[in-house]
Enzyme design. Structure first.
Site: not given
Lengths: 497, 169, 497, 169
Positions: A117, A201, A293
């Site tokens: 990420k 974050e 996906r």
């Protein structure tokens, strides 16, 4: 390369969904199953089925070597990973290409890039796509996390770099709670993904979670199939999804579509994928991550566009060019999905047991994607998602009315399910108005109703009286050889709550 | 037969007697809080009743474990205790102070235990972590008190309802 | 006038269909049931339910006075007749208006006019709509029929003037068979509609049966919702329907639409209705009749237009103007319906018994309209239609593939059903090509397959062996109080075939 | 145990023995026409088996009435007679000339009878009309012959399998 045999490296509703697409495309479907899943719906649905190991997924559905071995032995050309399990593990596509198998999904390089990420955020920042402020490197210790959180300012969000599906995610409101949350997130990430890396974050207050569905072929063609609104979440786990979103207008859709296509392009991504964004109250959007996906919520997109995403995945993987152009993708009506889990509808604690009675909804505008059947044993080993109900309507109001009807028709006896929770969402004023954010679940209360208290009490008394009068003999138990116990004793013995 | 049905907030006395068994249903005479009604019951399956009462049609699902009943109809879910009226007078009241046994709310794996015998805990403190269906669930103290006993070990598998800890509150 | 309580004067799948629309519109649904239907799905589905009489429909579902009485007593404003039973009996709308109730359908005058097939043909002929050559008056005797047939020329078709649904219909190839056929048709017409009037027309060889769905409000607005192809018929009973039709192009659709709207206009018809045509091999179309009701096959139209026809019926009956204009009606993809009946798939003889196991299909593009549930007793009293499967696809090929998948998923144990027949239709070359006519059913053969002979033999031997080893005691039979016998004994006792 | 399974065109000898009962399935050793196979059976319900054989997965539905079996799998339907091998040798053959009993193919109402005892009929002649589920079904003579007996009266209700007439062919 033409694909006519596919191994489905998954279980539950998504394995059935993929087998259905195979059936319609005249492709042989090959299932794998753990010892606990011998009678599961996906095993019965597939054309072929091979046992893959003991119940714990670490010894069965997550063992890449076994899956590759069965795919090769059973002459499959391709593997579809579904979602969860190995779906975002780049070692599977890598193993596939070594074994000469097609992986129905992106290349392992693109998956590895997006799966990290922090790397993905760096890439998107470079490409000019807005991202949320945060730390881009995995945090080694709780102390490192604490100092990063101080810089950005609380509240902050801890997330697994290898993550997805809400696992390994924690929101931290204040410094004293950081250490414990960091350790829990690490442990969960390790257990779920085999990787304990955590990053951090800024936590946006009351954002909306909106994502763009993408199809990208291996010839450079990329289209988006509109947005999905996924703001009804609990612990970062999506519960209800819809398309279109009430706050996305033509202009925002176009701009998010451009950003999403760009994100896919710069990461060299192919096949079906989803670009997730958070949208704040000013309708500014921030890149969150790419889900590399097929997603749980893909059916809402299918219902409003008429596109079968699983079939498109298979066609892309076989090297075909996209037959659809961006201009072919419209929005027909509105669709909503409710995820039905084996969980207590108040506490969301898992519920296990034998499905003793199952009546699925149908009729106008209702689609069910289910991995369960009567006599199915909901076990502790796997994800509690039992099925999904998807409702289509000519507009959002009709889709909501039909979903409420479907939830009313749906009877699952033997385990507790989230159906009562979904009913509360669908009548919640904020949800009905369309003006809601990711905080909506905390505002949904269990309202005690008394409308049918008397009838319920009467029914309970009738059952109490009747069951006292029915005495079973030990002879009847001999029929357990047929696994009928659930049905025969259903009224007097309950498993799962 | 008369039953005392309670959901915690309401307690109803329900008296039922079977009037007639017909080919497609059974008729019952019911008396609920003094009101008499005749109702038609068709038992579709053990857990699934069709009730018609004054023309109103209800699909009612009833599941129970001993005296604990869960009843659903028209999207509403009720949790009842159902006790034979004759038993009510003899049953004693449960104490709600003193020892409090904390039970596993679901089957799972005990991942970590944060307390030991004799520890003082505050309401809301995390006592242990139970992993089930791939989620880590923190089990918190329901009230402040002292840990009297820890019944499980880290790494143990527990079933729903198994004792985890005993708390003196 | 706002409608908030509707009595549904029907049973089976159509009663459930109407109750579902009521639920979505927040309208209270009131069911009626014969003694045999106490546990039927429509009774359990409706908000209220009242017993209406003994099992034979002549003493229950066909008794207008009882229906009106219950509607008035239960404070309904309206009655929906479904199809069959009283749906095309003008005495019901007449009785409704006397009792101050809204009939959800056309006026009794329009219904009476169109119900008399010979009067309807005269009217259409006058309006310039092409009709099939034939006798316009009811035929009093077999001799009268014989002389009319001589004039027109064999083959001829005998039809009940009050008819519909294939009842009271006979094709006669040669003079010597006329008398017996005439008497059978009269008897069937009398039994089905309470009216033995028979008329006669030229029998077109290998025509296609194509009909236009109409919506007409009470303010003079009339639109059509495209055609339905209904050529897969046996004894004038439709078995498979689809929309759009493979032979209808834009021009033919427009011309048939104009004719259908004109037929509705000249008969003063309101609400939902269908104008049936025969189309010959030169694509010339002939008016056949107007079905003055909702039709069994209405869902195929719903799937390609997105319009909920039952909701539109209710809105029209409450006096609303049509919110849809002709230009709003498009064609999205393709839809097919298969009617699943309790009949032997080879001989079409009825099959009765207890439904012991029921697994309904779902997944992408599949809708089921069902009137049955597990433990439901399929009796000799009513129509053998159990349910309908409707498949949608982005094109006809995808709709066929999905229907085949759905038929494969569908498990109904306890009675024989027409599911195997439908599978043969869907793989029939003429059907797949789209180039077929009303003679197609006679060309569909039962092809003996041996692909799975060994596995079937193995399964039979396993069941034979296991069931010999399981002995039931008479104690177990006591549980019959719960009607579990079908489930418990299902493996060793079979009812219905 | 060995069974002789026949669908009229094919006759198979199937020998089955249970090897192992496991938590989620049972293993059987099968011998079919000399070929040996090990198969996994999971009996989902009395009429519904999941079979895995050489990796191939089959949902098989089996219904039977005494020795008449109807087996469905992957959309195909087979009608078998299944006989224990030990019984086969002792069973006698049925004659296919002489008296032919015509049975009701479905439950229904006898609407009209066209023949009486002693009538000569041709194959295909309508013998009587049976009404069921609102359709009038003509029952035709399966072969030419003489009516020996009429077992029902007009207006009678019959069940599936009831004798209607006896024909001498």
């Amino acid at each position: 390369m033409e694909i006519n045999r596919i191994l489905i490296a998954n279980r539950g509703e998504i394995a059935v969904r993929i087998a259905r697409a195979c059936y319609e495309m005249d492709i042989t479907s090959v299932a794998v199953f753990s010892e606990a899943d011998r009678s599961a719906k996906h095993v019965r649905y597939a054309d072929e089925a091979y046992e893959i190991g003991p119940p714990p997924s670490g010894q069965s559905y997550l063992v890449i070597e076994k899956i590759i071995e069965i795919a090769v032995k059973s002459n499959c050309q391709a593997i579809h990973p579904g979602y969860g399990f190995l779906a975002e593990n780049p070692l599977l596509p890598e193993a596939c290409s070594k074994a000469g198998l097609i992986f129905i999904g992106p290349s392992h390089q693109a998956m590895a890039l997006l799966g990290n990420k922090t790397e993905a955020r760096k890439l998107m920042k470079k490409a000019g796509i807005p991202i949320i402020p945060g730390v881009m490197e995995p945090l080694a210790t709780a102390d490192e996390a604490a100092s990063a959180a101080e810089t950005i300012g609380y509240p902050v969000l801890l997330k697994a770099t290898a993550g997805g599906g809400g696992k390994g995610v924690r929101v931290v409101e204040s410094p004293e709670k950081l250490k414990s949350a960091f350790e829990r997130a690490q442990a969960e990430a390790l257990s779920a993904f085999g990787n304990s890396d955590i990053y951090l974050e800024k936590f946006l207050v009351k954002p909306r979670h909106i994502e763009m569905q993408i199809l990208a072929d291996e010839h450079g063609n990329i289209i988006h199939l509109n947005e999905r609104e996924c703001s009804v979440q609990r612990r970062y786990q999506k519960l209800v999804e819809e398309s279109p979103s009430c706050i996305v207008d033509e202009d925002l859709r176009r701009r998010m579509g451009v950003a999403a296509i760009e994100a896919i392009r710069v990461s060299g991504y192919t096949n079906a994928g989803t670009v997730e964004f958070l949208v704040d109250s000013d309708r500014k959007f921030f890149f969150l991550e790419v889900n590399a996906r097929l997603q749980v919520e893909h059916p809402v997109t299918e219902l409003i566009t008429g596109v079968d995403l699983v079939k498109e995945q298979i066609k892309i993987a076989s090297g075909e060019r996209l037959s659809l152009k961006q201009k072919d993708i419209g929005i027909n009506g509105a669709a909503i999905e409710c995820r039905i889990s084996a969980e207590d509808p108040e506490t969301f604690l898992p519920s296990v047991g034998l499905i003793r009675e199952l009546i699925e909804p149908s009729g106008p505008g209702i689609r069910v994607e289910s991995g369960i059947a009567e006599e199915y044993d909901v076990s502790v080993y796997y994800d509690p998602l039992l099925s999904k109900v998807i409702a289509w309507g000519k507009d959002r109001e009709e889709a909501i009315a039909r979903m409420l009807r479907a939830l009313n028709e749906y009877k699952i006896k033997g385990v507790k399910t989230t159906i009562p929770f979904h009913r509360r969402v669908l009548v919640n004023k904020a949800f009905v108005s369309g003006n809601y954010d990711t905080g909506i679940v905390s505002q949904i209360e269990h309202t005690e109703t008394e409308d049918h208290l008397e009838i319920a009490a009467i029914a309970a008394a009738i059952v109490a009286m009747t069951d006292e009068q029915v005495k079973f003999t030990s002879n009847a138990q001999k029929t357990e050889a047929w696994k009928l116990s659930g049905r025969i004793y259903g009224g007097i013995r309950s498993i799962g709550w | 037969m008369a039953y005392v049905v309670s959901d915690g907030n309401h307690t109803l006395r329900v008296e039922a007697s079977r009037l007639e068994v017909r080919p497609h249903d059974e008729l019952f005479q019911m008396e609920i809080d003094g009101k008499k009604k005749i109702i038609s019951i068709s038992r579709i399956s053990p857990a699934h009743l069709s009730i018609i009462i004054d023309g109103k049609s209800f699909n009612v699902e009833v599941e129970h474990f001993e005296k604990d009943y869960q009843v659903s109809t028209r999207g509403e879910v009720y949790n009842f205790s159902v006790v034979d009226e004759r038993e009510v007078t003899t049953s004693s009241e449960q104490s709600d102070s003193g020892e409090k046994v904390i039970k596993a709310p679901m089957p799972g794996l005990v991942v970590e235990i944060f307390v030991s015998e004799g520890d003082q805990v505050q309401a809301g403190d995390t006592l242990l972590v139970l992993e089930a269906m791939k989620m880590q669930n923190e089990i918190a103290a329901p009230a402040s008190g002292i840990i009297l006993n820890v019944s499980v070990k880290s790494g143990a598998t527990v079933n729903s309802g198994d004792d985890l800890l005993v708390l003196d509150i």
